[in-house]
Design an enzyme around this catalytic site. Structure first.
Site, short mmCIF file in Angstrom:
data_model
loop_
_atom_site.label_atom_id
_atom_site.label_comp_id
_atom_site.label_asym_id
_atom_site.label_seq_id
_atom_site.Cartn_x
_atom_site.Cartn_y
_atom_site.Cartn_z
N ASP A 35 19.38 -5.86 57.35
CA ASP A 35 19.99 -5.64 58.73
C ASP A 35 19.66 -4.62 59.69
OD1 ASP A 35 23.40 -6.71 59.23
OD2 ASP A 35 22.15 -5.58 60.58
N ASP A 62 14.65 -6.22 61.29
CA ASP A 62 14.95 -7.41 62.01
C ASP A 62 14.46 -8.49 61.02
OD1 ASP A 62 13.85 -8.84 65.18
OD2 ASP A 62 14.87 -9.58 63.76
N PHE A 84 23.20 -14.49 56.50
CA PHE A 84 24.21 -14.33 57.58
C PHE A 84 23.67 -14.02 58.89
CE2 PHE A 84 28.18 -14.03 54.83
CZ PHE A 84 27.90 -13.42 53.86
N LYS A 88 26.93 -14.77 66.84
CA LYS A 88 28.05 -15.82 66.55
C LYS A 88 29.28 -16.08 67.55
CE LYS A 88 31.30 -12.53 65.03
NZ LYS A 88 32.66 -12.41 64.89
N SER A 128 29.10 -23.24 60.27
CA SER A 128 30.20 -23.08 61.00
C SER A 128 30.87 -24.54 61.23
CB SER A 128 29.63 -22.30 62.21
OG SER A 128 30.77 -22.41 63.40
N THR A 130 31.71 -25.16 63.99
CA THR A 130 31.10 -25.63 65.35
C THR A 130 30.16 -26.75 65.25
OG1 THR A 130 29.65 -23.92 65.17
CG2 THR A 130 31.58 -23.25 66.48
N TYR A 154 25.69 -21.69 70.26
CA TYR A 154 25.90 -21.34 69.11
C TYR A 154 25.92 -22.20 67.79
CZ TYR A 154 28.26 -19.46 64.90
OH TYR A 154 28.75 -19.47 63.66
N LYS A 158 23.56 -23.86 64.60
CA LYS A 158 24.14 -24.27 63.06
C LYS A 158 23.90 -25.46 62.62
CE LYS A 158 25.61 -19.96 62.34
NZ LYS A 158 24.94 -19.22 61.22
N ASN A 184 37.70 -19.78 61.30
CA ASN A 184 37.92 -18.49 62.13
C ASN A 184 38.04 -17.31 61.35
OD1 ASN A 184 37.98 -20.96 64.25
ND2 ASN A 184 38.26 -19.00 65.72
N ASN A 203 34.44 -10.89 71.77
CA ASN A 203 34.43 -12.09 72.33
C ASN A 203 35.45 -12.89 71.62
OD1 ASN A 203 31.74 -12.97 73.93
ND2 ASN A 203 30.84 -11.77 72.30
N ASP A 302 34.66 -24.05 74.54
CA ASP A 302 35.97 -24.09 73.71
C ASP A 302 36.29 -25.48 73.23
OD1 ASP A 302 36.33 -21.38 72.93
OD2 ASP A 302 37.67 -21.17 74.63
C1 WQD Z 1 39.38 -18.47 69.54
C2 WQD Z 1 40.48 -18.86 70.60
C3 WQD Z 1 39.48 -18.84 72.58
C4 WQD Z 1 39.25 -14.66 72.98
C5 WQD Z 1 34.90 -18.51 66.31
C6 WQD Z 1 33.61 -17.76 66.14
C7 WQD Z 1 32.49 -18.58 65.45
C8 WQD Z 1 32.64 -19.71 64.61
C9 WQD Z 1 33.83 -20.48 65.19
C10 WQD Z 1 31.93 -19.06 62.61
C11 WQD Z 1 39.84 -19.99 71.44
C12 WQD Z 1 40.82 -17.91 72.40
C13 WQD Z 1 39.44 -15.71 72.69
C14 WQD Z 1 40.02 -14.00 74.31
C15 WQD Z 1 41.28 -16.01 74.12
N1 WQD Z 1 33.27 -19.18 63.35
N2 WQD Z 1 40.44 -16.69 73.07
N3 WQD Z 1 41.12 -14.93 74.78
O1 WQD Z 1 35.60 -19.61 69.78
O2 WQD Z 1 37.00 -20.30 67.78
O3 WQD Z 1 34.71 -19.12 67.43
O4 WQD Z 1 35.11 -19.46 65.38
O5 WQD Z 1 31.14 -19.57 62.52
O6 WQD Z 1 31.39 -17.80 64.93
O7 WQD Z 1 33.07 -16.86 67.00
O8 WQD Z 1 36.75 -18.10 68.27
O9 WQD Z 1 38.09 -15.93 68.47
O10 WQD Z 1 36.23 -16.58 70.55
O11 WQD Z 1 38.18 -17.89 70.13
O12 WQD Z 1 42.18 -16.97 74.67
O13 WQD Z 1 40.05 -12.90 74.80
O14 WQD Z 1 40.97 -17.89 70.82
O15 WQD Z 1 39.65 -19.46 73.93
O16 WQD Z 1 40.63 -20.80 71.87
P1 WQD Z 1 35.98 -19.36 68.38
P2 WQD Z 1 37.25 -17.18 69.29
#
Ligand code: WQD
Length: 343
Positions: A35, A62, A84, A88, A128, A130, A154, A158, A184, A203, A302
């Site tokens: 890493d 890297d 990993f 993400k 994921s 996703t 993203y 995957k 999540n 994020n 989303d």
């Molecule tokens: C969750 C909810 C946002 C931030 C994650 C991982 C991704 C994958 C899937 C593994 C959403 C809302 C968020 C904020 C908000 N996991 N939110 N305000 O997008 O589901 O993706 O799970 O691979 O790697 O990132 O997760 O935590 O970004 O968002 O309202 O400031 O929270 O809209 O509904 P997400 P998240």
């Protein structure tokens, strides 16, 4: 004296990787991290040594650099690999797709090339939920519901990653491969010594909540409350990162039992969904704090609602969650408070 079972964990200094590092040691494996710390911090390395009492084995490289990664394979006789290393963040990937394709696909291809060269046939891939895109009305997804098109770059990396595994395993049928589809991941190690270490503004929802509550950030924006869900906010399957880490050990053990090679895609979630507002309310209840948040516009990429069907992971890997949503929120908050003393 039992021979060291070295396990390469690419991206092992990251959020899921560092927690999996601990569980691998707890299960008698010897993890080696590759890493370059782009999404981590030396504090995580220091605290991993505190938690485990072991000197960390790490190559700060890297993972897309074939020559540098090859030197790590030359140094250790790896028993298995957990891959990993990837970016993400769904939201960020919409803005910077090429950054995601270059790193997430590049790191997987280089690692697989070296797995063949050094005959390391046990491989766990960090996939994921996703890959399911935006499920229609049935928000609980089984492993059969993969889409070809995700809702974000993203997620697309995957889906492509899983397609690479299918072609790879067909060409190398002795490989024992498991792709874990995370939902999540949230929370932190109960010791409060490691957790999610977002570089810059987070994020993800929970680190954004804890940084707002501790005063690092001013206000949380809830990305939309006009979805077709009970309270209008998105629903996700929030799983404690330590439960997820333990699923990786189970996946390795499952692979070891596959005599003639295998390739399995497995959901790893709690099987329950919670909305953004429910997470906020749970946080306020636990911490007795009032969180400063407002409702804002939807975020590109989303999906409205998704949570795991967990029949396969409990059946095939004999795995179940041990922590609750409250545990995860409490551990995430502990970690945030501890981080404050570090800075
Ligand atoms: C969750 C909810 C946002 C931030 C994650 C991982 C991704 C994958 C899937 C593994 C959403 C809302 C968020 C904020 C908000 N996991 N939110 N305000 O997008 O589901 O993706 O799970 O691979 O790697 O990132 O997760 O935590 O970004 O968002 O309202 O400031 O929270 O809209 O509904 P997400 P998240």
């Amino acid at each position: 004296m039992q021979k060291d079972k070295y396990i390469l964990i690419t991206g092992g200094a990251g959020f899921i990787g560092s927690h999996t590092y601990v569980e691998l040691l707890n299960s008698g494996y010897t993890p080696v991290i590759a890493d370059d710390l782009r999404n981590s911090n030396r504090l995580v390395l220091k605290n991993l040594e505190k938690i485990t009492g072991k000197t960390i084995l790490i190559a700060e490289i890297d993972v897309t650099d074939f020559d540098k990664l090859e030197k790590v394979f030359e140094k250790y006789n790896f028993h298995g690999i957990i891959h990993f290393a990837a970016y993400k963040a769904v939201g960020e990937s919409v803005k910077e797709p090429l950054k995601y394709y270059e790193n997430n696909i590049g790191s997987l291809v280089q690692t697989l090339k070296l797995a063949i060269k050094f005959e390391v046939e046990s491989f766990v891939f960090s996939s994921s939920c996703t890959v399911y895109g935006a499920p229609d009305d049935k928000n609980e997804v089984t492993e059969e519901e993969v889409q070809l098109l995700a809702n974000s770059p993203y997620g697309q990396t995957k889906i492509i990653g899983e397609l690479i595994l299918r072609d790879f395993q067909k060409a190398n049928p002795n490989f024992k491969m498991v792709a874990l589809r995370y939902f999540n991941p949230i929370g932190a190690h109960p010791s409060g010594l490691i957790g999610e270490f977002p570089i810059g503004t987070p994020n993800n929802l929970l680190p954004y909540i804890t940084q707002t509550a501790i005063g690092k950030l001013n206000e949380l924006t809830v990305f939309g409350d006009d979805y077709n869900t009970e309270d209008g906010t998105c629903i996700r399957d929030y799983i404690h990162v330590c439960d997820l880490a333990k699923a990786h050990v189970k996946a390795l053990e499952f692979g070891e039992k596959c005599e003639n090679g295998c390739l399995e895609f497995i959901n790893v979630g709690t099987g329950k969904g919670n909305s953004v507002l429910e997470i906020i309310k749970q946080f306020e209840l636990l911490t007795k704090l009032k969180l400063n948040y407002k409702i804002g516009p939807r975020r590109e990429g989303d999906v409205p609602a998704i949570y795991a069907n967990t029949d396969k992971v409990s059946g095939l890997l004999n795995w179940r969650t041990e922590y609750t949503l409250s545990d995860a929120i409490e551990h995430a908050w502990n970690w945030e408070k501890n981080l404050q003393h570090e800075n």
